[in-house]
Design an enzyme around this catalytic site. Sequence first.
Site, mmCIF file in Angstrom:
data_model
loop_
_atom_site.group_PDB
_atom_site.id
_atom_site.type_symbol
_atom_site.label_atom_id
_atom_site.label_comp_id
_atom_site.label_asym_id
_atom_site.label_seq_id
_atom_site.Cartn_x
_atom_site.Cartn_y
_atom_site.Cartn_z
ATOM 1 N N ASP A 60 14.655 -12.216 -7.924
ATOM 2 C CA ASP A 60 14.539 -10.771 -7.730
ATOM 3 C C ASP A 60 13.792 -10.201 -8.944
ATOM 4 O OD1 ASP A 60 15.029 -8.000 -7.766
ATOM 5 O OD2 ASP A 60 16.962 -8.245 -6.745
ATOM 6 N N VAL A 61 12.668 -9.550 -8.705
ATOM 7 C CA VAL A 61 11.850 -9.077 -9.838
ATOM 8 C C VAL A 61 12.575 -8.033 -10.694
ATOM 9 C CG1 VAL A 61 9.611 -9.598 -8.766
ATOM 10 C CG2 VAL A 61 10.629 -7.314 -8.444
ATOM 11 N N SER A 138 0.124 2.436 -3.666
ATOM 12 C CA SER A 138 0.118 2.930 -2.279
ATOM 13 C C SER A 138 -0.573 4.286 -2.218
ATOM 14 C CB SER A 138 1.558 3.097 -1.780
ATOM 15 O OG SER A 138 1.576 3.755 -0.537
ATOM 16 N N TYR A 151 9.800 6.481 -3.567
ATOM 17 C CA TYR A 151 8.672 5.552 -3.411
ATOM 18 C C TYR A 151 7.398 6.145 -4.029
ATOM 19 C CZ TYR A 151 5.537 2.335 -0.805
ATOM 20 O OH TYR A 151 4.591 1.399 -0.445
ATOM 21 N N ALA A 153 7.179 8.424 -6.386
ATOM 22 C CA ALA A 153 7.321 8.443 -7.847
ATOM 23 C C ALA A 153 7.046 7.050 -8.417
ATOM 24 C CB ALA A 153 8.724 8.900 -8.231
ATOM 25 N N LYS A 155 5.258 4.559 -7.063
ATOM 26 C CA LYS A 155 3.866 4.134 -6.909
ATOM 27 C C LYS A 155 2.927 4.945 -7.811
ATOM 28 C CE LYS A 155 4.239 0.786 -3.842
ATOM 29 N NZ LYS A 155 4.134 -0.615 -4.286
HETATM 30 P P1 NAP Z 1 6.891 -6.577 3.422
HETATM 31 O O1 NAP Z 1 6.168 -7.220 4.542
HETATM 32 O O2 NAP Z 1 8.218 -5.929 3.686
HETATM 33 O O3 NAP Z 1 7.047 -7.655 2.229
HETATM 34 C C1 NAP Z 1 7.685 -7.299 1.037
HETATM 35 C C2 NAP Z 1 7.736 -8.499 0.121
HETATM 36 O O4 NAP Z 1 8.332 -8.085 -1.123
HETATM 37 C C3 NAP Z 1 8.601 -9.639 0.664
HETATM 38 O O5 NAP Z 1 8.007 -10.864 0.303
HETATM 39 C C4 NAP Z 1 9.924 -9.460 -0.095
HETATM 40 O O6 NAP Z 1 10.635 -10.681 -0.283
HETATM 41 C C5 NAP Z 1 9.406 -8.977 -1.435
HETATM 42 N N1 NAP Z 1 10.413 -8.296 -2.225
HETATM 43 C C6 NAP Z 1 11.065 -7.138 -1.957
HETATM 44 N N2 NAP Z 1 11.903 -6.848 -2.954
HETATM 45 C C7 NAP Z 1 11.793 -7.849 -3.878
HETATM 46 C C8 NAP Z 1 12.408 -8.120 -5.127
HETATM 47 N N3 NAP Z 1 13.335 -7.287 -5.638
HETATM 48 N N4 NAP Z 1 12.047 -9.225 -5.798
HETATM 49 C C9 NAP Z 1 11.111 -10.083 -5.298
HETATM 50 N N5 NAP Z 1 10.506 -9.880 -4.117
HETATM 51 C C10 NAP Z 1 10.848 -8.771 -3.413
HETATM 52 O O7 NAP Z 1 6.008 -5.424 2.757
HETATM 53 P P2 NAP Z 1 4.423 -5.228 2.645
HETATM 54 O O8 NAP Z 1 4.044 -4.182 3.592
HETATM 55 O O9 NAP Z 1 3.727 -6.527 2.659
HETATM 56 O O10 NAP Z 1 4.365 -4.580 1.184
HETATM 57 C C11 NAP Z 1 3.853 -5.266 0.044
HETATM 58 C C12 NAP Z 1 3.520 -4.239 -1.019
HETATM 59 O O11 NAP Z 1 2.523 -3.357 -0.516
HETATM 60 C C13 NAP Z 1 4.694 -3.359 -1.432
HETATM 61 O O12 NAP Z 1 4.638 -3.111 -2.818
HETATM 62 C C14 NAP Z 1 4.456 -2.086 -0.660
HETATM 63 O O13 NAP Z 1 5.040 -0.982 -1.297
HETATM 64 C C15 NAP Z 1 2.939 -2.017 -0.672
HETATM 65 N N6 NAP Z 1 2.371 -1.187 0.379
HETATM 66 C C16 NAP Z 1 2.560 -1.492 1.701
HETATM 67 C C17 NAP Z 1 1.974 -0.676 2.659
HETATM 68 C C18 NAP Z 1 2.114 -0.930 4.138
HETATM 69 O O14 NAP Z 1 1.690 -0.079 4.940
HETATM 70 N N7 NAP Z 1 2.633 -2.049 4.584
HETATM 71 C C19 NAP Z 1 1.234 0.447 2.278
HETATM 72 C C20 NAP Z 1 1.075 0.710 0.921
HETATM 73 C C21 NAP Z 1 1.636 -0.128 -0.023
HETATM 74 P P3 NAP Z 1 11.742 -11.239 0.772
HETATM 75 O O15 NAP Z 1 11.313 -10.772 2.138
HETATM 76 O O16 NAP Z 1 11.658 -12.707 0.572
HETATM 77 O O17 NAP Z 1 13.057 -10.665 0.361
#
Ligand code: NAP
Length: 240
Positions: A60-61, A138, A151, A153, A155
């Site tokens: 967990d980061v 984001s 979120y 704040a 980002k």
């Molecule tokens: P996702 O499919 O839900 O994947 C999230 C990943 O983060 C998973 O691998 C999860 O690990 C990991 N994670 C969550 N909490 C963690 C922790 N405490 N320690 C280590 N790993 C952790 O989400 P995503 O959409 O790919 O998002 C990836 C990034 O892009 C995030 O920072 C998100 O805020 C950003 N983002 C996403 C979007 C969007 O539309 N999807 C838009 C803007 C920004 P496990 O599943 O193994 O627990």
Amino acid sequence: MSKIALITGASKGIGAAIAVQLAEDGYDIWLNYRSDDAGAHKTAEQIKQHGQQCTLLKFDVTDEKAVEENLSSLLEKKVPYIVVNNAGFTRDSIMMMMDSSDWNKVLQVHLTGFFNVTKPVVSRMLRKRTGRIINIASTSGETGVAGQTNYCAAKAGLIGATKSLAMEVAKRNILVNAVTPGFIDTDMLSELPVDEIKNTIPLKRLGTPKEVAGVVSFLCSDKASYITGQTIAVNGGIYT
Ligand code: NAP
């Protein structure tokens, strides 16, 4: 130059796509994730299909001790050229209804997670005088979104941290940039009204994780050698 990339939150979604893209670019991957063993192993298989090694790092980061336990022995032997801070999640609600634990958890994963993972690596990158750090922020951190004070704040804070760290380490040829995805087709959107959202996006569709990974790949390449402290949007035109 070591051909290693450390990517947080890479068991699925954007992080997994970045890990596979950087493997295609010739990097061995240190793949962090928190809980999704099946997703992490699936991503590792795809990395190996590109002929690269994958080291799975389940922690967990937000847990400083766990980060240290997982990284310190690896860092004694090798220093990644790339760190991608991607791990994240949302806990949305309007601020009047938000409890302090949802505020704290979201700030911890995006901001404290960035600090915990980046600090031990960047101190070694400084000695090597080379490296790339990419922070996945984001569009929400640029625009603000009702229901996402925590979120947004986090980002926006990550964008500020990106600019500051870029200034601190530029002299040693370490480049630090943020990428701001808009709506990307991952599990993170599973509870949102996707059809309504698509209509608000100038390109009229969600982005793909691969489209974000392509920009990260560019920022890690020699082609991006004069780019640092920047925020690069991948958002289908929803915010300009
Ligand atoms: P996702 O499919 O839900 O994947 C999230 C990943 O983060 C998973 O691998 C999860 O690990 C990991 N994670 C969550 N909490 C963690 C922790 N405490 N320690 C280590 N790993 C952790 O989400 P995503 O959409 O790919 O998002 C990836 C990034 O892009 C995030 O920072 C998100 O805020 C950003 N983002 C996403 C979007 C969007 O539309 N999807 C838009 C803007 C920004 P496990 O599943 O193994 O627990």
